[in-house]
Design an enzyme around this catalytic site. Structure first.
Site, short mmCIF file in Angstrom:
data_model
loop_
_atom_site.label_atom_id
_atom_site.label_comp_id
_atom_site.label_asym_id
_atom_site.label_seq_id
_atom_site.Cartn_x
_atom_site.Cartn_y
_atom_site.Cartn_z
N GLY A 226 0.78 -1.23 0.00
CA GLY A 226 0.00 0.00 0.00
C GLY A 226 0.80 1.27 0.00
N GLY A 228 2.49 2.41 -2.61
CA GLY A 228 2.50 3.06 -3.91
C GLY A 228 3.45 2.45 -4.92
N LYS A 229 3.86 1.20 -4.71
CA LYS A 229 4.79 0.57 -5.65
C LYS A 229 4.13 0.34 -7.01
CE LYS A 229 5.59 -2.84 -2.79
NZ LYS A 229 4.78 -2.39 -1.63
N GLU A 445 -9.57 5.61 31.89
CA GLU A 445 -9.17 6.42 30.73
C GLU A 445 -8.60 7.77 31.17
OE1 GLU A 445 -8.88 5.10 27.97
OE2 GLU A 445 -10.03 3.30 28.45
N ASP A 522 -3.18 -3.12 28.06
CA ASP A 522 -2.20 -2.14 28.51
C ASP A 522 -0.94 -2.84 29.02
OD1 ASP A 522 -4.00 -0.17 27.98
OD2 ASP A 522 -4.63 0.14 30.07
P1 ADP Z 1 1.60 -1.30 -3.38
O1 ADP Z 1 1.79 -1.71 -4.79
O2 ADP Z 1 2.82 -0.65 -2.80
O3 ADP Z 1 1.07 -2.36 -2.48
P2 ADP Z 1 -0.32 0.48 -4.51
O4 ADP Z 1 0.57 1.20 -5.42
O5 ADP Z 1 -1.15 -0.58 -5.11
O6 ADP Z 1 0.51 -0.14 -3.32
O7 ADP Z 1 -1.21 1.52 -3.72
C1 ADP Z 1 -2.57 1.30 -3.47
C2 ADP Z 1 -3.33 2.59 -3.49
O8 ADP Z 1 -2.93 3.43 -2.41
C3 ADP Z 1 -3.06 3.42 -4.73
O9 ADP Z 1 -3.96 3.08 -5.72
C4 ADP Z 1 -3.26 4.85 -4.24
O10 ADP Z 1 -4.62 5.20 -4.28
C5 ADP Z 1 -2.84 4.79 -2.81
N1 ADP Z 1 -1.44 5.21 -2.64
C6 ADP Z 1 -0.44 4.46 -2.15
N2 ADP Z 1 0.71 5.15 -2.08
C7 ADP Z 1 0.44 6.38 -2.55
C8 ADP Z 1 1.24 7.56 -2.74
N3 ADP Z 1 2.54 7.59 -2.42
N4 ADP Z 1 0.64 8.66 -3.25
C9 ADP Z 1 -0.66 8.65 -3.55
N5 ADP Z 1 -1.45 7.56 -3.41
C10 ADP Z 1 -0.93 6.44 -2.90
ZN ZN Z 2 -6.06 1.36 29.24
#
Ligand code: ADP
Ligand code: ZN
Length: 631
Positions: A226, A228-229, A445, A522
């Site tokens: 997730g 952005g690769k 809390e 905790d």
């Molecule tokens: P990975 O391939 O690293 O698992 P993805 O490239 O598939 O991750 O990212 C999934 C989604 O998260 C993208 O479609 C985008 O919407 C969001 N996202 C992730 N990284 C970025 C970033 N650096 N900038 C903007 N959006 C991002």
């Molecule tokens: Zn607590």
């Protein structure tokens, strides 16, 4: 021919087959009816007289009792008109089955001068016979094809169809309009810069080759999911406007030896016919795992596949424009050969975004959403350390969904906060009845909050709530001050003290016997932090020794195995952990006792309002708080 047409043709064949079965059935019926219709079969007024063996029929022939013979089914059946004294000379219609190979029958009939007629199988019947002979294989084959087509749909790629087992399942786009450009990516600037260079090579290779520069063949993107690769790979394809092959490593993992390798070969063959181009292999660890590392000594299929990948990447000695981009979050398990120069010789780490990165990413994803003025993306970024780009995108999307649910035209602070709470803490439950338990949770809390807020090295209180979320009955949120880069010893201690603050408040206000199980989470956290201080960060009397590595493997014995520490070391670790925790508990007690007045005050307000935000909390606390001695 595309898949749809093939499917239509198959369905057509299947329907024809069904119709043919129908005709065949119908035809057989018709034949019987026609026999009955001729009146030649005087049906079974006396069942025994309507059939006769072939031998007996021959006897009848010789005796001259047969009057007429009608042959059916290529002379396999005969309807015989006969009258015999045996049967009282009444004309009889008798059915005779003629054995195969009784070829002299016609000869005999002529000899005895019998009136006979052969009823041929009609033209239609021949067709039906042929068709019905073909029918079974057709049904069988189309069944098989359907089966594979469907399994193909399930697996989502063309790979497992029997027609193209060795074909690469890569999705290929000649003029990729992936819809992603570099300006849609934020927070991972180094990776972006690296990729911009590759784009410029793909666009004007001469500039590089002129000065003797070699462009990398393979670029490995390393980072958690997730971040952005995939987005980066899509962006380069789009910006460089070159063909883009995208495939997941797992699609090369097959049951049969050689298929994965054949697919790799096919992929690179196609790619080299379309240079310059980009081949993107997601989850490359699925093929690139260290050889011989599998359970049971390795997996021949995977090794062959990996070897093929290595060979292909060596194959284009001078890079003519096939750039392989691999993505993984487990670079540690990749085979070393894959990382050697000439293969994936560039590694780009795509980490979780820092605060500025998160602001950038939030801005990207906020572009197409109407936000109210009071929504602060900066504040949201402050609240969300550890969030990946995908998490942030999801957060904004959730808030938009909430706004729709509340029938609003714009997304306000409320929706954004609620979405963040949901994602960080889990879905909210309904609040408790006003019972003793609720009061206890309130003290728990507020204990966290007060202790946290008086400690100098602690994050600020974001909000306190009695609305249950996830597994927790109440929650105290702190705004993480800075990103979790380097954390000081006193910050770690402060975290332990404030985490203990909840339980300590319960103890002081309600007495030891009333303490509940609510603090177990905790206590786990506290123990974890303290243990890491001892075993990883060298923050105890044992000294600056790393006793464990990042993956909790034990360093001291020099192995990652399950073997125990030498006993005295294990004891010393435990002693140090206890020391830290006891010290912190003492501090927490002091703070709670010193601030009892303000705690009661805040609890009262909290029981009333169920949720207090940071601002209000600080207002209440400011006048009454006693600053603690240095921790
Ligand atoms: P990975 O391939 O690293 O698992 P993805 O490239 O598939 O991750 O990212 C999934 C989604 O998260 C993208 O479609 C985008 O919407 C969001 N996202 C992730 N990284 C970025 C970033 N650096 N900038 C903007 N959006 C991002
Ligand atoms: Zn607590």
């Amino acid at each position: 021919m595309n898949r749809d047409t093939v499917q239509k043709i198959l369905i057509g064949l299947f329907l024809i087959a069904c119709v043919l079965i129908g005709i065949k059935k119908f035809d057989v019926l018709e034949l019987d009816n026609s026999q009955i219709g001729t009146g030649k079969v005087e049906v079974n007024s006396n069942v025994s007289s309507s059939r006769m063996t072939y031998g007996r029929f021959l006897e009848y022939l010789e005796m001259g009792w047969v009057k007429q013979v009608d042959l059916y089914d290529n002379s396999r059946n005969a309807i015989v008109q006969a009258s015999s004294p045996e049967l009282g000379n009444r004309p009889q219609t008798i059915r005779v089955e003629i054995p195969v190979g009784a070829s002299q029958l016609i000869q005999k009939l002529k000899e005895y001068n019998i009136d006979f007629d052969a009823h041929p199988v009609g033209q239609k019947n021949i067709l039906v016979t042929i068709a019905s002979n073909l029918l079974l294989p057709v049904i069988f084959i189309s069944g098989l094809i359907f089966f594979f087509q469907n399994s193909e749909n399930f697996s989502g790629n063309g790979g497992s169809s029997p027609m193209n087992l060795g074909k690469s399942p890569a999705r290929y786009d000649e003029n990729p309009d992936t819809g992603v450009s570099f300006k849609d990516i934020a927070g991972i600037d180094e990776a972006k810069a690296e990729f911009e260079e590759i784009v410029s090579f793909l666009k004007e290779p001469d500039r590089y080759t002129l000065v003797g520069a070699k462009i990398p063949k393979g670029v490995l993107l390393v980072g958690p999911p997730g971040t952005g690769k995939t987005l980066l790979a899509k962006a380069i394809a789009n910006e460089a406007n070159v063909p883009f092959y995208s495939v997941a490593g797992s699609e090369f993992v097959e049951m049969f030896i050689g298929i994965g390798a054949a697919r790799i070969r096919d992929l690179f063959k196609k790619a080299s016919e379309n240079t310059p181009c980009i081949v993107f292999i997601d989850e490359i660890d699925a093929v690139g795992r260290e050889r011989g590392a599998g359970v049971g000594g390795g997996n021949d299929e995977r090794e062959q596949t990996l070897n093929q990948l290595l060979t292909e990447m060596d194959g284009f000695k001078e890079n003519k424009g096939v750039i392989v981009v691999g993505a993984t979050n487990r670079v540690d398990i990749l085979d070393a050969a894959l990382l050697r120069p000439g293969r994936f010789d560039r590694q780009i780490t795509v980490g979780l975004p820092d605060r500025l990165g998160r602001i950038g990413i939030l801005k990207v994803h906020a572009r197409n959403k109407p936000f109210d003025e009071d929504v602060s993306l900066v504040q949201l970024a402050n609240r969300t350390p550890g969030f990946s780009g995908a998490d942030l995108a999801n957060l904004l999307n959730e808030s938009a969904i909430l706004a729709t649910r509340y029938k609003k035209d714009i997304i306000t602070k409320n929706e954004v906060n609620e979405a963040a709470d949901r994602i960080i803490g889990g879905i909210a439950g309904s609040t408790m009845e006003d019972t003793k338990n609720k009061k206890l949770i309130a003290y728990h809390e507020v204990g966290h909050a007060i202790v946290g807020s008086v400690l100098r090295n602690h994050d600020d209180v974001e909000k306190i709530t009695l609305v249950p979320r996830g597994g927790a009955k109440g929650l105290t949120w702190f705004t993480p001050n800075e990103d979790q880069g380097l954390i000081s010893r006193s910050a770690l201690l402060a975290r332990i003290i404030s985490t203990l603050g909840g339980r300590v408040a319960e103890q002081i206000v309600f007495g030891d016997p009333e303490v509940t199980t609510g603090a177990s989470n905790d206590l786990q956290q506290v123990t974890n932090i303290a243990r890491q201080m001892v075993t990883r960060y060298g923050m105890s009397n044992i000294g600056p020794i790393a006793l464990e590595d990042d993956n909790n493997g034990q360093m001291f014995t020099g192995t990652n195995s399950d073997s125990e520490y030498p006993e005295n070391i294990a004891d010393r670790i435990d002693t140090e952990v206890c020391k830290i925790i006891n010290h912190c508990e003492q501090k927490a007690k002091e703070i709670i006792l010193d601030n009892r007045v303000v705690i009661d005050l805040v609890v009262e307000r909290l029981l009333d309002a169920e949720t207090i935000d940071g601002e209000e909390f600080r207002g209440l606390v400011e006048k009454y708080t006693v600053l603690p001695s240095k921790v």
